[in-house]
Design a protein around this motif. Structure first.
Motif, PDB file in Angstrom:
ATOM      1  N   ARG A   8       0.850  -1.196   0.000  1.00 22.22           N
ATOM      2  CA  ARG A   8       0.000   0.000   0.000  1.00 22.22           C
ATOM      3  C   ARG A   8       0.879   1.237   0.000  1.00 22.22           C
ATOM      4  O   ARG A   8       1.724   1.408   0.881  1.00 22.22           O
ATOM      5  CB  ARG A   8      -0.920   0.029   1.226  1.00 22.22           C
ATOM      6  CG  ARG A   8      -1.944  -1.094   1.280  1.00 22.22           C
ATOM      7  CD  ARG A   8      -2.785  -0.999   2.538  1.00 22.22           C
ATOM      8  NE  ARG A   8      -3.611   0.201   2.571  1.00 22.22           N
ATOM      9  CZ  ARG A   8      -4.313   0.585   3.643  1.00 22.22           C
ATOM     10  NH1 ARG A   8      -4.247  -0.110   4.766  1.00 22.22           N
ATOM     11  NH2 ARG A   8      -5.048   1.679   3.601  1.00 22.22           N
ATOM     12  N   ASP A 190     -10.960   8.342   6.686  1.00 24.76           N
ATOM     13  CA  ASP A 190      -9.644   7.708   6.601  1.00 24.76           C
ATOM     14  C   ASP A 190      -9.675   6.531   5.625  1.00 24.76           C
ATOM     15  O   ASP A 190      -8.736   6.321   4.852  1.00 24.76           O
ATOM     16  CB  ASP A 190      -9.180   7.233   7.985  1.00 24.76           C
ATOM     17  CG  ASP A 190      -8.646   8.368   8.843  1.00 24.76           C
ATOM     18  OD1 ASP A 190      -8.353   9.448   8.297  1.00 24.76           O
ATOM     19  OD2 ASP A 190      -8.537   8.182  10.073  1.00 24.76           O
ATOM     20  N   HIS A 191     -10.766   5.760   5.651  1.00 29.61           N
ATOM     21  CA  HIS A 191     -10.878   4.632   4.718  1.00 29.61           C
ATOM     22  C   HIS A 191     -11.002   5.119   3.284  1.00 29.61           C
ATOM     23  O   HIS A 191     -10.284   4.643   2.387  1.00 29.61           O
ATOM     24  CB  HIS A 191     -12.099   3.772   5.068  1.00 29.61           C
ATOM     25  CG  HIS A 191     -12.373   2.715   4.039  1.00 29.61           C
ATOM     26  ND1 HIS A 191     -13.288   2.900   3.017  1.00 29.61           N
ATOM     27  CD2 HIS A 191     -11.838   1.486   3.842  1.00 29.61           C
ATOM     28  CE1 HIS A 191     -13.311   1.826   2.243  1.00 29.61           C
ATOM     29  NE2 HIS A 191     -12.450   0.954   2.723  1.00 29.61           N
ATOM     30  N   ASP A 192     -11.904   6.057   3.046  1.00 32.92           N
ATOM     31  CA  ASP A 192     -12.137   6.528   1.684  1.00 32.92           C
ATOM     32  C   ASP A 192     -10.930   7.261   1.107  1.00 32.92           C
ATOM     33  O   ASP A 192     -10.728   7.276  -0.117  1.00 32.92           O
ATOM     34  CB  ASP A 192     -13.357   7.449   1.640  1.00 32.92           C
ATOM     35  CG  ASP A 192     -14.666   6.695   1.833  1.00 32.92           C
ATOM     36  OD1 ASP A 192     -14.622   5.456   1.988  1.00 32.92           O
ATOM     37  OD2 ASP A 192     -15.731   7.349   1.837  1.00 32.92           O
ATOM     38  N   ASP A 194      -7.912   6.368   1.678  1.00 34.75           N
ATOM     39  CA  ASP A 194      -6.824   5.380   1.619  1.00 34.75           C
ATOM     40  C   ASP A 194      -5.676   5.702   2.565  1.00 34.75           C
ATOM     41  O   ASP A 194      -4.499   5.443   2.266  1.00 34.75           O
ATOM     42  CB  ASP A 194      -6.280   5.253   0.187  1.00 34.75           C
ATOM     43  CG  ASP A 194      -7.314   4.700  -0.782  1.00 34.75           C
ATOM     44  OD1 ASP A 194      -8.052   3.780  -0.382  1.00 34.75           O
ATOM     45  OD2 ASP A 194      -7.392   5.194  -1.919  1.00 34.75           O
ATOM     46  N   THR A 196      -3.034   5.275   5.170  1.00 32.11           N
ATOM     47  CA  THR A 196      -2.333   4.088   5.658  1.00 32.11           C
ATOM     48  C   THR A 196      -1.765   4.289   7.061  1.00 32.11           C
ATOM     49  O   THR A 196      -1.539   3.322   7.783  1.00 32.11           O
ATOM     50  CB  THR A 196      -1.167   3.720   4.731  1.00 32.11           C
ATOM     51  OG1 THR A 196      -0.245   4.833   4.658  1.00 32.11           O
ATOM     52  CG2 THR A 196      -1.671   3.385   3.334  1.00 32.11           C
ATOM     53  N   TRP A 220     -12.933  -3.292   7.020  1.00 33.31           N
ATOM     54  CA  TRP A 220     -11.912  -2.454   6.395  1.00 33.31           C
ATOM     55  C   TRP A 220     -10.566  -2.666   7.067  1.00 33.31           C
ATOM     56  O   TRP A 220     -10.504  -2.870   8.291  1.00 33.31           O
ATOM     57  CB  TRP A 220     -12.290  -0.983   6.508  1.00 33.31           C
ATOM     58  CG  TRP A 220     -13.504  -0.580   5.718  1.00 33.31           C
ATOM     59  CD1 TRP A 220     -14.032  -1.221   4.652  1.00 33.31           C
ATOM     60  CD2 TRP A 220     -14.301   0.583   5.939  1.00 33.31           C
ATOM     61  NE1 TRP A 220     -15.131  -0.536   4.175  1.00 33.31           N
ATOM     62  CE2 TRP A 220     -15.328   0.587   4.955  1.00 33.31           C
ATOM     63  CE3 TRP A 220     -14.270   1.624   6.855  1.00 33.31           C
ATOM     64  CZ2 TRP A 220     -16.289   1.586   4.874  1.00 33.31           C
ATOM     65  CZ3 TRP A 220     -15.223   2.625   6.779  1.00 33.31           C
ATOM     66  CH2 TRP A 220     -16.229   2.607   5.795  1.00 33.31           C
ATOM     67  N   PRO A 223      -5.611   1.301   9.527  1.00 41.88           N
ATOM     68  CA  PRO A 223      -4.333   1.960   9.245  1.00 41.88           C
ATOM     69  C   PRO A 223      -3.350   1.693  10.378  1.00 41.88           C
ATOM     70  O   PRO A 223      -3.728   1.189  11.439  1.00 41.88           O
ATOM     71  CB  PRO A 223      -4.722   3.448   9.197  1.00 41.88           C
ATOM     72  CG  PRO A 223      -5.928   3.552  10.080  1.00 41.88           C
ATOM     73  CD  PRO A 223      -6.663   2.245   9.946  1.00 41.88           C
TER      74      PRO A 223
END
Length: 468
Positions: A8, A190-192, A194, A196, A220, A223
């Motif tokens: 990632r 934070d997910h949308d 990306d 890390t 999900w 991070p």
């Protein structure tokens, strides 16, 4: 423990709430995120967490952007408004409701308050968690958090931290008026985005226990979390106004260059061996999460001045001149004229060796910023008697046509002083008064070389004309 998720690309974010100025602690958090991303070819994103509409202001947002720009931190893409993503947050809450990861809660504020009064020191347990007979009434959506076991976080700074799930309640993720809560919004964003690596103050650690439950409920990937200790004052107590400057804008107003602030802030809680003084390229290459300590960092103004003086000393003259001009504009002073720049530029190599801040340098450079006729202050005026003016006249004649170099000027001044049966100091004091109007100045010969032959002789002539 690895601090990079496999396969990632690194994405960090700084997510301030626009409710006031950019605190020095927030500036350091932004710097850590910027260094980590930039050192790994990743992205550094900016998210404005403006869901608190009562306290969030456009002025505060502008102050944050201005502060980050002054500090020299660039971000990728446009700043993201958390409030503008509220529909997406609500959509996720409804997905969690549909999957059984969340449930409808019809408890009123009064019922919740009464339960807590009857069950002090216990997390609220909603009676609607497993209910099947639901009324037709307004409801909030709550996370169906695990009741057994522990929630464990492998923190890149704090190590493994854990909390018993019986200590956490089923938090609200969507209010009864349809607005999402901060806890949900942060996770969805934070997910949308990306993200890390979430690098933030350790005052957020308790929030993280709740937020990872949402990550897990949605399936999900979490991070990497890195919770950094806060900044304390020199007395070891939590940083506040009583310690002096705490806002980034205050440090800018005190005249610390951005380069120095980046160096100093990087060392507040992070280390790379014994290295204290470094430039951005080194910091980006060296910075990692393993170098962050667990103890609170202490703000030390003496050390900041030392770092600032170092960076002023190594700064290219053209960059330093631009920094001085920008500082004057920021503090309400007039921009430097071309004539002032022409005088100041040759003086910088000598002046910047001693200055710790930009105001200190400007004070030393006052001689280059004033125009004729020089008006000596009271102390300087006392050194300009008929004898000293006679020495100035002799010096004027001695350097009228010679080579205008520092060494030659110094030799000529020594000869004039000796001819008058005096030491160089007896000439230097009135010479300072004539050139700068002060008794405390940079070297008289540095001033003369910076001002040039024509301006220096004109200032001397102004004083010798007064001899009588």
């Amino acid at each position: 423990m690895s601090d990079t998720p496999a396969d990632r690309p690194v994405v960090t974010r700084f997510a301030p709430s626009p409710t006031g100025y950019l605190h020095i602690g927030g500036a350091r958090t932004a710097l850590f995120n910027w260094l980590y991303a930039r050192g790994r070819g990743g992205k550094f994103l900016l998210r404005i967490e403006d869901t608190d509409r009562a306290r969030s202001t456009p002025q505060a947002t502008e102050a944050i952007l201005k502060g980050l720009t002054w500090l020299g931190l660039d971000w990728d893409g446009d700043p993201i408004s958390q409030f503008e993503r509220k529909d997406r947050h609500a959509e996720v809450a409804r997905q969690m409701l549909a999957s059984g990861a969340a449930y409808r809660c019809f408890s009123t504020p009064e019922e919740i308050a009464a339960w807590r009064e009857a069950n002090p020191r216990q997390p609220f347990q909603s009676p609607w968690r497993d209910a099947t007979d639901l009324p037709d009434a307004p409801y909030a959506i709550r996370l169906r958090a695990p009741r057994q076991g522990e929630t464990v976080i492998d923190d890149a700074v704090q190590g493994q931290v854990r909390v018993g799930n019986d200590q956490l309640d089923d938090m609200i993720i969507l209010r009864s008026d349809g607005t999402p809560t901060y806890m949900l919004a942060v996770v969805v964003d934070d997910h949308d985005m990306d993200v890390t690596h979430v690098i933030r103050g350790d005052d957020h650690l308790t929030n993280t226990f709740r937020q990872v439950q949402i990550f897990d409920a949605m399936g999900w990937p979490r991070p990497v979390f890195a919770h950094i200790p806060l900044i304390h004052g020199e007395d070891g107590k939590k940083l506040s106004k009583r310690h002096g400057a705490v806002g980034l804008h205050e440090f800018a107003a005190l005249g610390y260059p951005p380069e120095a602030m980046r160096n100093y802030l990087a060392r507040l809680g992070w280390s790379h061996g014994d290295d204290e003084l470094f430039v951005d390229e080194q910091a980006r290459g060296w910075f990692d999460l393993s170098g962050i300590g667990r103890a609170p960092a202490r703000l030390d103004f003496k050390k900041l001045e030392h770092v600032s003086g170092h960076h002023i000393g190594i700064m290219p003259d053209a960059r330093l001149l631009a920094a001085l001009d920008a500082f004057r504009s920021e503090t309400g002073a007039a921009s430097l004229t071309q004539r002032q720049k022409d005088r100041l530029m040759p003086a910088l190599p000598a002046l910047k060796e001693k200055a710790k801040t930009l105001p200190q340098l400007l004070e030393q450079a006052r001689f280059a910023l004033i125009d004729r006729p020089v008006d000596p202050d009271e102390k300087a005026s006392k050194s300009l008697d008929s004898v000293s003016r006679g020495m100035l006249a002799a010096l004027t004649a001695a350097v009228q046509h010679g080579s205008w170099t520092r060494d030659e000027l110094e030799r000529a001044a020594k000869r004039v002083a000796e001819d008058h049966g005096a030491g160089l100091g007896k000439l230097a004091t009135p010479l300072r008064a004539a050139l700068a109007g002060r008794t405390a100045t940079p070297s008289v010969f540095d001033m003369m070389t910076a001002l040039g032959r024509e301006e220096s002789l004109a200032r001397l002539q102004d004083q010798t004309d007064l001899a009588g």
